[in-house]
Design an enzyme around this catalytic site. Sequence first.
Site, short mmCIF file in Angstrom:
data_model
loop_
_atom_site.label_atom_id
_atom_site.label_comp_id
_atom_site.label_asym_id
_atom_site.label_seq_id
_atom_site.Cartn_x
_atom_site.Cartn_y
_atom_site.Cartn_z
NE ARG A 159 9.06 -4.77 3.76
CZ ARG A 159 9.88 -3.75 4.02
NH1 ARG A 159 10.77 -3.88 4.99
NH2 ARG A 159 9.85 -2.66 3.34
CD GLU A 209 -2.93 2.18 1.55
OE1 GLU A 209 -3.68 2.25 2.54
OE2 GLU A 209 -1.71 1.89 1.63
N GLY A 217 5.11 2.62 2.60
CA GLY A 217 6.31 2.62 1.77
C GLY A 217 7.48 2.24 2.64
NE ARG A 256 11.59 0.92 9.78
CZ ARG A 256 12.64 1.02 8.98
NH1 ARG A 256 13.84 1.30 9.48
NH2 ARG A 256 12.52 0.84 7.69
CB CYS A 314 2.14 0.75 6.63
SG CYS A 314 3.17 -0.70 6.89
CG HIS A 323 -0.95 -0.99 3.41
ND1 HIS A 323 -0.24 0.11 2.96
CD2 HIS A 323 -0.06 -1.78 4.04
CE1 HIS A 323 1.03 -0.02 3.30
NE2 HIS A 323 1.17 -1.16 3.96
N1 GLN Z 1 8.49 -1.85 6.77
C1 GLN Z 1 8.29 -0.51 6.27
C2 GLN Z 1 9.04 0.49 7.12
O1 GLN Z 1 9.65 0.16 8.05
C3 GLN Z 1 6.82 -0.19 6.24
C4 GLN Z 1 6.11 -1.10 5.26
C5 GLN Z 1 4.87 -0.51 4.67
O2 GLN Z 1 4.64 0.71 4.69
N2 GLN Z 1 4.09 -1.35 4.08
O3 GLN Z 1 9.04 1.64 6.84
#
Ligand code: GLN
Length: 202
Positions: free
Chosen positions: A135, A173, A46, A105, A78, A171
């Site tokens: 990301r 999931e 997230g 990040r 993530c 991910h």
């Molecule tokens: N870029 C998000 C962050 O910095 C993480 C992205 C993800 O959980 N898919 O929190």
Amino acid sequence: MAVGVLALQGDVREHLHALAAAGQCAAPVRTAAQLEAVDALIIPGGESTTIINLLHAFGMTGRLTELLRGGMPVWGTCAGMIVLAAEVLDPRPAPLRLLDIAVRRNAYGRQVASFEAYLEVEELGPTPFRGIFIRAPAVERVGRGVQVVAALPDGRPVAVRQGSMLATAFHPELTGDLRFHRYFCTFRPDSAGTDGGGEDGR
Ligand code: GLN
């Protein structure tokens, strides 16, 4: 054993579905009281800044940190990896500092935000695991007590384990491949906790 999915923000439902498909008792966790009812926890993907802010806003940070330091199994995917990290090489957010890694990040760029890579994961058997990176954070440093469970072909770690803590930059999931969820469900509380590892002594 009941596995909780921290349900403040992120792809909670996908983890709950994967756990159910793996035959695992699972429950969303939205309050400090609900933390007491689970034996292990997944922190989903997230937005790490949002998840950390909501943990503070809902008064969950203290008890969560205590339980995880006490050795309760936890898996961050993530954003969840960022939440658990010892160090985030960004001005925000301040992580929980439990897992002895430093992360950056959105390290793979914002334009080319997503990619997939087939990963060799010894713990999961010979069939490569399809890693979906959205990301994703990069693991820039791995502490001595941290095992690299999977890496990209160039050697960059993307899945790490320290005792009863697991973190993946990708991910599982979202794949329908339940092997990472099954692997996590074999984790048992780490009687040594994280005291003596992580940030301690530095
Ligand atoms: N870029 C998000 C962050 O910095 C993480 C992205 C993800 O959980 N898919 O929190």
